[in-house]
Design a protein around this motif. Sequence first.
Motif, PDB file in Angstrom:
ATOM      1  N   LEU A  93       0.532  -1.028  -0.042  1.00 26.38           N
ATOM      2  CA  LEU A  93      -0.093   0.261  -0.028  1.00 26.38           C
ATOM      3  C   LEU A  93       1.040   0.986   0.120  1.00 26.38           C
ATOM      4  O   LEU A  93       0.694   2.111  -0.339  1.00 26.38           O
ATOM      5  CB  LEU A  93      -1.059   0.046   1.206  1.00 26.38           C
ATOM      6  N   LEU A  94       1.879   0.927   0.490  1.00 24.99           N
ATOM      7  CA  LEU A  94       2.895   1.974   0.963  1.00 24.99           C
ATOM      8  C   LEU A  94       4.794   2.166   0.369  1.00 24.99           C
ATOM      9  O   LEU A  94       4.894   0.561   0.311  1.00 24.99           O
ATOM     10  CB  LEU A  94       3.712   2.182   2.215  1.00 24.99           C
ATOM     11  N   ALA A 468      -1.825   5.435   8.193  1.00 25.26           N
ATOM     12  CA  ALA A 468      -1.187   5.363   9.325  1.00 25.26           C
ATOM     13  C   ALA A 468      -2.008   3.502   9.221  1.00 25.26           C
ATOM     14  O   ALA A 468      -1.577   2.241   9.797  1.00 25.26           O
ATOM     15  CB  ALA A 468      -2.272   5.184  10.692  1.00 25.26           C
ATOM     16  N   VAL A 469      -3.289   3.305   8.611  1.00 27.75           N
ATOM     17  CA  VAL A 469      -4.091   2.225   7.748  1.00 27.75           C
ATOM     18  C   VAL A 469      -3.235   0.863   7.442  1.00 27.75           C
ATOM     19  O   VAL A 469      -2.763   0.042   7.410  1.00 27.75           O
ATOM     20  CB  VAL A 469      -5.091   2.512   7.061  1.00 27.75           C
ATOM     21  N   ALA A 470      -2.388   1.989   6.323  1.00 30.18           N
ATOM     22  CA  ALA A 470      -1.889   1.489   5.606  1.00 30.18           C
ATOM     23  C   ALA A 470      -0.573   0.997   6.238  1.00 30.18           C
ATOM     24  O   ALA A 470       0.431  -0.452   5.110  1.00 30.18           O
ATOM     25  CB  ALA A 470      -0.895   2.469   4.353  1.00 30.18           C
ATOM     26  N   HIS A 471      -0.028   1.764   7.053  1.00 33.70           N
ATOM     27  CA  HIS A 471       1.325   0.953   7.167  1.00 33.70           C
ATOM     28  C   HIS A 471       1.375  -0.863   8.481  1.00 33.70           C
ATOM     29  O   HIS A 471       1.418  -1.615   7.894  1.00 33.70           O
ATOM     30  CB  HIS A 471       1.798   1.738   7.946  1.00 33.70           C
ATOM     31  N   TRP A 472      -0.099  -0.634   8.546  1.00 36.60           N
ATOM     32  CA  TRP A 472      -1.220  -1.417   9.509  1.00 36.60           C
ATOM     33  C   TRP A 472      -0.596  -2.667   8.301  1.00 36.60           C
ATOM     34  O   TRP A 472      -0.515  -3.525   9.217  1.00 36.60           O
ATOM     35  CB  TRP A 472      -1.828  -1.616  10.720  1.00 36.60           C
ATOM     36  N   LEU A 473      -1.625  -2.564   7.490  1.00 33.73           N
ATOM     37  CA  LEU A 473      -2.257  -3.662   6.711  1.00 33.73           C
ATOM     38  C   LEU A 473      -0.930  -4.678   6.124  1.00 33.73           C
ATOM     39  O   LEU A 473      -1.123  -4.748   5.240  1.00 33.73           O
ATOM     40  CB  LEU A 473      -3.031  -2.750   5.607  1.00 33.73           C
ATOM     41  N   PRO A 538      -8.807   5.687  -4.171  1.00 30.64           N
ATOM     42  CA  PRO A 538      -7.283   4.976  -5.122  1.00 30.64           C
ATOM     43  C   PRO A 538      -6.821   4.064  -3.604  1.00 30.64           C
ATOM     44  O   PRO A 538      -6.245   2.697  -4.298  1.00 30.64           O
ATOM     45  CB  PRO A 538      -6.800   5.785  -5.838  1.00 30.64           C
ATOM     46  N   PHE A 539      -7.243   4.715  -2.636  1.00 27.99           N
ATOM     47  CA  PHE A 539      -6.612   4.446  -1.658  1.00 27.99           C
ATOM     48  C   PHE A 539      -7.481   2.776  -1.412  1.00 27.99           C
ATOM     49  O   PHE A 539      -6.890   1.568  -0.942  1.00 27.99           O
ATOM     50  CB  PHE A 539      -6.822   4.935  -0.572  1.00 27.99           C
ATOM     51  N   ARG A 542      -6.849  -0.358  -3.168  1.00 29.43           N
ATOM     52  CA  ARG A 542      -5.289  -0.784  -3.291  1.00 29.43           C
ATOM     53  C   ARG A 542      -5.054  -1.686  -1.494  1.00 29.43           C
ATOM     54  O   ARG A 542      -4.780  -2.774  -1.474  1.00 29.43           O
ATOM     55  CB  ARG A 542      -4.491   0.709  -3.045  1.00 29.43           C
ATOM     56  N   LEU A 543      -6.202  -1.237  -1.022  1.00 29.02           N
ATOM     57  CA  LEU A 543      -6.126  -2.168   0.259  1.00 29.02           C
ATOM     58  C   LEU A 543      -7.505  -3.468   0.125  1.00 29.02           C
ATOM     59  O   LEU A 543      -7.392  -3.750   0.788  1.00 29.02           O
ATOM     60  CB  LEU A 543      -6.962  -0.624   1.244  1.00 29.02           C
ATOM     61  N   TYR A 544      -8.222  -2.736  -0.980  1.00 31.45           N
ATOM     62  CA  TYR A 544      -8.821  -4.464  -1.201  1.00 31.45           C
ATOM     63  C   TYR A 544      -8.782  -5.817  -1.158  1.00 31.45           C
ATOM     64  O   TYR A 544      -9.519  -6.132  -0.516  1.00 31.45           O
ATOM     65  CB  TYR A 544     -10.407  -3.693  -1.934  1.00 31.45           C
ATOM     66  N   THR A 545      -8.169  -6.240  -1.623  1.00 30.63           N
ATOM     67  CA  THR A 545      -7.420  -7.385  -2.061  1.00 30.63           C
ATOM     68  C   THR A 545      -6.619  -7.497  -0.220  1.00 30.63           C
ATOM     69  O   THR A 545      -7.171  -8.739  -0.222  1.00 30.63           O
ATOM     70  CB  THR A 545      -6.370  -7.538  -2.945  1.00 30.63           C
ATOM     71  N   ARG A 546      -6.270  -6.495   0.709  1.00 36.03           N
ATOM     72  CA  ARG A 546      -5.217  -7.730   1.613  1.00 36.03           C
ATOM     73  C   ARG A 546      -7.223  -7.520   3.172  1.00 36.03           C
ATOM     74  O   ARG A 546      -6.350  -7.888   3.783  1.00 36.03           O
ATOM     75  CB  ARG A 546      -4.565  -6.128   2.152  1.00 36.03           C
ATOM     76  N   LEU A 547      -7.837  -6.294   2.423  1.00 36.71           N
ATOM     77  CA  LEU A 547      -9.099  -6.676   3.347  1.00 36.71           C
ATOM     78  C   LEU A 547      -9.837  -8.021   3.706  1.00 36.71           C
ATOM     79  O   LEU A 547      -9.898  -8.776   4.045  1.00 36.71           O
ATOM     80  CB  LEU A 547      -9.828  -5.536   3.584  1.00 36.71           C
TER      81      LEU A 547
END
Length: 853
Positions: A93-94, A468-473, A538-539, A542-547
């Motif tokens: 994500l990042l 912050a959420v991206a760092h965690w995921l 867009p965020f 990118r997040l969706y697959t990991r969720l």
Amino acid sequence: MYSSSFRQTKTNPARQRKKNINVNGESRSQKDEKPPVPFQSEKKKEKRIAISKLLINISIGLCIFSLVWFFYALYMRSAMTKRAVTLHPSPRLLDAKSTSAAVSPERFWGSYRPHVYFGMKTRSPRSVVTGLMWMSQISHSDVNLRHTCEQGDGLSSYGWLIHDGVNFGMQQIRDTDFTLTTTFVKRMGGEHGGDWTWRITGKQNNTASQAPIISLMFYVASDTQGYLQAHIEDKTRLSHVTGTSEELGDFKITFNKPTSREAATNKYASYNYLQTLSPGLDQLTDIVKNSLSHRFVFNPSTAEKRSYIAVDTYTPPPQKDNPIQSDFVVHQVTVQVPFQIEVLFESGSFHDRPNQLKGSVLTEELTSLKLSYREKFEETFGLQAKGFTPAQVRFGKAALSNMLGGMGYFFGQSVVQSNYHDYPILYPEAALFTAVPSRSFFPRGFLWDEGFHQLLISKWDPQLTREAVAHWLDLMNVEGWIPREQILGDEALSKVPSEFVVQHTENANPPTFFLVLEKIREQLDKPTNAPQLQDTLPFLRRLYTRLQTWFDWYKTTQAGPLPNSYRWRGRDKDTNRFLNPKTLTSGLDDYPRASHPSEDERHVDLYCWMVLASRILSSMAQLLGEPHQEYEHTYQTLSNNSLLSKLHWSEQLHAFCDYGNHTQAVSLQQEKVFVPPGPMRQQLPVKRLVRSVRKAPKLQYVNALGYVSLFPFLLQVLTPDSQKLEYILKDIRDPARLWTPYGLRSLSRSDPMYMKRNTEHDAPYWRGAIWININYLAVRALHHYSRKQGPYQEKAADLYQELRTNVINNIYKQYQETGYIWEQYSDSTGRGKGSHPFTGWSALIVLIMAEEY
């Protein structure tokens, strides 16, 4: 005769039994001996040989199969072992450089060291770090050095009064006889994150009998990367430090002389410095302590001479295991209050600097930033418009500022263990940008805490939340597991008891990030937030697959014994030691669960988290144009109130409950120790409190009324017309159960576990105390049901106003009286308890005040 005899012999030779033989001249008749009979017939031989060959072939086959299976098992074990520490394969994500000065210059420098009273660093793995230590010069024997936030220091209060999360912050620290105010202001320019300036002021407390003399130790450490050069004037005064590092290029840190607060005149001060090497940032305090000497004299012209303690010399011990050491430079100023000192960091790449950020220039910039902060705070939360007093508004600002000032940047490796490991191993190196629950007691990242933190931060700065959420995921492994407690780097590790260091890959934590995503999703539906779509969509994509992977991990690893039921893994297994084995993974620690952990358990709070997660995933999938049917089906199934009641409703208690192997007939008793006769009595083990079970457990509902019982209400799983909602609202308002004048207690007063110790050393934690994160969810749920048509709408509206008022008034009152926001609050007196300052989820009081849910 011949022919007859011939025929007989020919036709039936078996009949010829006798023949004449001559023995010693005598003739006699004897039966013919039978011809030799073979051991086996040819047919049996062949059959036996065939069976032997078959058995041999089977044996060979089994050996080959066993070997194949053995090597396959080894391969699979190895593969599964690797999977535990293999990061998720989807694009990160990042980007690795997302926090660099080139990509994010305005956030590069910050107060990202929440575990120290005051310090700054960059968002880079091997940052140059800066910080402040201090001590009062009281007597020859006292060395009361302050550096890392410690509850044992007994400070009257400390915390950020204002902090915008990016440009500046102002903190007040009340020590015994004096108060320090630490301020930083940043200025963009150049290619390495620009400049910043500190201003430290000291004033005498009213309780002090005379103006105290204190020593401030400003320090810089290179953390194994780059180098530092100290510049000395007048033999003992460190005027400035120059240095270079990969992320900062060339830089200069200037230490100005102290002045009086009222005028810019210099004050008398004594100066000392220390230049040495450090094997790790976690050892800076010890190095300073071990370098202190009593041989120095404070000799102002206006007062009598007195000796004082200062840094002198220090020789690092030989480092065999860690030969890489960091430059460490300390500048000590010993001065009498009142005073003001400024420290300037200037980037070598900032060539067109208009003036230095100090003195009146700094004051003007600070005034402008305060004004902008005040305007943004009111625009965001509207506390003044809601009728709160100026003091209450200042309290709200402090709560938000401490959350923002508690953001930390960590880098290191978690220690993890899976079912496929015989021993703990290291997780991949990673960075984490996160808020922390408590600077003194929990200065590190916690998974379920961070979801609550970001509910507040996202209202103030959505970009900060996305990072912050991206760092965690990005910490997720290929299976979908995220280490629930992040202990990254030596400084973080030094603050954690060893038993909490290892993270187990089968253990979960409540997926509270779905609360944040729900809020983000709702904001996108508002016409006024249309500009956010450009960054947010867009965020989310990118997040969706990991969720998806995260959700699937919960569905498979935390599945319960019945279809659509769920069970927390990781409960304490030592049932003899605990009154009720803890469930740390649920976030509710010692909240009463089934007395005897088993695979038959069903946990209602986890069930409700899965309802929330499936609902948000379904909504996100539709927003992004992805297939949503699977998540929608899961949501429709789990949100069915009939299924929820079937799995978790106790008719005996008229409440939602866990289910498991349980008995309430348990207590802690003094352990019985056999004492043999003789002189060996002094070597006997110390008696402990151990659990006594007076009645055998059985599969049943765990009839504990408290926070867990409320989850179908807290996460709004119940329909507005559900009769179960009526029972919950009654339990909430009942003073004998959950209601107090200060907020909802965590466990009913009538429960046998209410305020009971879990071991002789474990005080009750989630067994009656008031917790603000759950009270936030309760106020939020009451607000929700007060706006939904149904038979309980009016009752919910009344409870909403009453509970909201109680929680706000008590936290504000405790802050005024103690100087702190606390981890939890007493249900009998309202007094703050536990760790402090606790400006993690307790800072949600700002959202309650603002009525932002």
